[in-house]
Structures are given as structure tokens and as C-alpha cells.
Scaffold this active site. Structure first.
Site, PDB file in Angstrom:
ATOM      1  N   SER A  30       0.817  -1.216   0.000  1.00 41.20           N
ATOM      2  CA  SER A  30       0.000   0.000   0.000  1.00 41.20           C
ATOM      3  C   SER A  30       0.854   1.272   0.000  1.00 41.20           C
ATOM      4  CB  SER A  30      -0.945  -0.023   1.198  1.00 41.20           C
ATOM      5  OG  SER A  30      -0.222  -0.183   2.399  1.00 41.20           O
ATOM      6  N   LYS A  96      10.414  -8.081   5.004  1.00 39.77           N
ATOM      7  CA  LYS A  96       9.502  -7.781   3.912  1.00 39.77           C
ATOM      8  C   LYS A  96       8.784  -9.060   3.488  1.00 39.77           C
ATOM      9  CE  LYS A  96      10.483  -5.190   0.439  1.00 39.77           C
ATOM     10  NZ  LYS A  96       9.090  -4.675   0.526  1.00 39.77           N
ATOM     11  N   GLY A  97       7.722  -8.876   2.724  1.00 37.33           N
ATOM     12  CA  GLY A  97       7.016 -10.041   2.190  1.00 37.33           C
ATOM     13  C   GLY A  97       5.617 -10.199   2.728  1.00 37.33           C
ATOM     14  N   GLU A 105      10.924  -8.562  -5.031  1.00 37.73           N
ATOM     15  CA  GLU A 105      11.390  -7.353  -4.326  1.00 37.73           C
ATOM     16  C   GLU A 105      12.884  -7.449  -4.021  1.00 37.73           C
ATOM     17  OE1 GLU A 105       7.327  -5.960  -1.976  1.00 37.73           O
ATOM     18  OE2 GLU A 105       8.647  -7.411  -1.029  1.00 37.73           O
TER      19      GLU A 105
HETATM   20  O1  LIG Z   1       7.047  -6.450   1.485  1.00 34.92           O
HETATM   21  C1  LIG Z   1       6.016  -6.040   1.025  1.00 34.92           C
HETATM   22  C2  LIG Z   1       5.230  -6.808   0.037  1.00 34.92           C
HETATM   23  O2  LIG Z   1       5.776  -8.069  -0.187  1.00 34.92           O
HETATM   24  C3  LIG Z   1       5.490  -4.709   1.432  1.00 34.92           C
HETATM   25  O3  LIG Z   1       6.426  -3.737   1.118  1.00 34.92           O
HETATM   26  C4  LIG Z   1       5.225  -4.715   2.894  1.00 34.92           C
HETATM   27  O4  LIG Z   1       4.332  -5.781   3.175  1.00 34.92           O
HETATM   28  C5  LIG Z   1       4.641  -3.392   3.381  1.00 34.92           C
HETATM   29  O5  LIG Z   1       3.380  -3.221   2.836  1.00 34.92           O
HETATM   30  P1  LIG Z   1       2.484  -1.962   3.191  1.00 34.92           P
HETATM   31  O6  LIG Z   1       3.148  -0.774   2.578  1.00 34.92           O
HETATM   32  O7  LIG Z   1       1.148  -2.269   2.573  1.00 34.92           O
HETATM   33  O8  LIG Z   1       2.405  -1.881   4.696  1.00 34.92           O
END
Ligand SMILES: O=C(CO)[C@H](O)[C@H](O)COP(=O)(O)O
EC number: 5.3.1.6
Length: 236
Positions: A30, A96-97, A105
Site C-alpha cells: 500500500s 519484507k514479504g 522485491e
Molecule cells: O514487502 C512487502 C510486500 O511483499 C510490502 O512492502 C510490505 O508488506 C509493506 O506493505 P504496506 O506498505 O502495505 O504496509
């Protein structure tokens, strides 16, 4: 400010790192979506950049926003990646993930001269691990891989439940690469680089969500404003 406004403020600040002609990695989630939208506005105003998306969701967002795209087959390096994170520690190691895009990523971040992480300040932690650590695995041999994961966690002095991530349809969540994700509820990871090496050595593990030494800069948005943190020299 709402959490979404904080995320957008961090994303807007990341535009300061973008220069005309740059090849950009476009993160997933997001917060990264705000960056793609704001970048699209700049592109419409004449900025020339080309992006590599880190997921099919981001590809669709970037196309919708008019950001020109390429792949890491057509080009072999990137100037800058801007991405979100689930947790960030003071050495700028990341988890992350959470959105399931950690493999692309990490490939994209590793191919980039600079990775800038954008986040609201709730993701900043003293020690990684409260957020469950995503590990992308090959479906074949999952039982054996789980066993090896548990052994690696024990060796690293951490422990906790390992759960297979489920999609909205109630079946295993499938990544863009066709793999599955297990989430490891560890609570606390005292030595992230050591755990990262142990996980990378497991055959059924495609990639894990510990991003060690990749982020150069973090932009944190909080109620007091923006905080920009650069990775301490010499720290992994
Ligand atoms: O690693 C990620 C996706 O694989 C995102 O960067 C992580 O989950 C953060 O997401 P958000 O900005 O919605 O909090």
C-alpha cells in the site's frame, strides 16, 4: 494524519531521490502504491523514467498510472528502488514479504544502486521479529522444508510457530513465481544476518523476507513529521 496520509507523505518525499532518465525498481504494497501514483503524476508532467515492477499488482498499478515499464531481462541494473517494509531495525535491516512479493522485491533491490524504504513510523522497531517472517518455499517437499526451517530457527536461537499462508480462497497463497509462503512467528530475531544465512542454505527455500544490507535510506512518516535515516557506515 491518518496512516494512509503518512504513507503518502513518505512516498512523496522519496520523489526527491528520482532524477530524469533513471531506471527505477517499483515496490509492492500500500505504501509503494502511493509512490507509483505520485510518480505517474510526474511522468505525466514530463519526467522520463522507466520502471521494473516487483509484482503483477504493481505492474497493473504502474500501467494504470502511465509509468513506462521494462524488465530485468531488457536492462541489468537499476538506479533506485523505492519500496515499503513490514519492519525496519536501526541497522536498516528489514522484514519484507507481508504482501507476498519478497522474491521479486529482493531481486530488484539487489539490482539497484540504492534502495529507499518508505513507511509510516509504526514499522520502526528495536529488534526485528514481531512481524511474522515470510519465507517463500517450493511446494514440493514442504514437510522436509518445514523441518529444516525449525532446525535453522533453533540454531539461530529463535523459535515459534510456522504457518502456511492461505489465500482468500482458503487454499495456499501462491506467489507471482508459483511458490508458497510460510510465515514464521518468531517474536524476536536477535541476529538477523545469521538467520538470513541459515535460511538461504535450505534447499526448499526460494527466498526469505530478511533484507540485510540492502536498504540505504529509510523515510519514516510520523505525527511529528518526516524522519530520514541513512544506513550507518559499515553496518550490515
Ligand atoms: O514487502 C512487502 C510486500 O511483499 C510490502 O512492502 C510490505 O508488506 C509493506 O506493505 P504496506 O506498505 O502495505 O504496509
Amino acid at each position: 494524519m491518518s496512516k494512509e496520509e503518512l504513507k503518502r507523505a513518505a512516498a512523496a518525499q522519496a520523489l526527491a531521490y528520482v532524477e530524469n532518465g533513471m531506471q527505477l525498481g517499483l515496490g509492492t504494497g500500500s505504501t509503494a502504491k502511493h509512490f507509483v501514483e505520485l510518480l505517474g503524476e510526474r511522468v505525466r508532467d514530463g519526467l522520463r523514467v522507466i520502471g521494473v515492477p516487483t509484482s503483477e499488482v504493481t505492474r497493473a498499478d504502474a500501467e494504470r498510472c502511465g509509468v513506462p515499464l521494462t524488465t530485468l531481462d531488457e536492462i541489468d541494473h537499476l538506479d533506485l528502488t523505492v519500496d515499503g517494509a513490514d519492519e525496519i531495525d536501526p541497522s536498516l535491516n528489514l522484514i519484507k514479504g507481508g504482501g507476498g512479493a519478497l522474491l521479486r522485491e529482493k531481486i530488484v533491490a539487489a539490482a539497484s544502486a540504492r534502495m529507499v524504504v518508505i513507511s509510516d513510523d509504526s514499522k520502526w522497531v528495536d529488534t526485528l521479529g514481531r512481524f511474522p517472517l515470510p519465507v517463500e518455499v517450493i511446494p514440493f517437499g514442504l514437510g522436509a522444508t518445514r523441518h529444516a526451517l525449525a532446525a535453522a530457527f533453533a540454531q539461530a536461537g529463535v523459535g515459534g510457530e510456522i504457518s502456511l499462508r492461505q489465500g482468500k480462497d482458503g487454499h495456499a497463497f501462491v506467489t507471482d513465481g508459483g511458490h508458497w509462503i510460510v510465515d514464521a512467528h518468531l517474536g524476536r530475531i536477535p541476529d538477523p544476518p545469521r538467520l538470513a544465512s541459515l535460511l538461504s542454505a535450505i534447499p526448499g527455500v526460494v527466498e526469505h523476507g530478511l533484507f540485510i544490507g540492502l536498504a540505504k535510506t529509510v523515510i519514516l512518516a510520523g505525527s511529528q513529521g518526516l524522519r530520514i535515516v541513512d544506513r550507518p557506515a559499515g553496518r550490515v
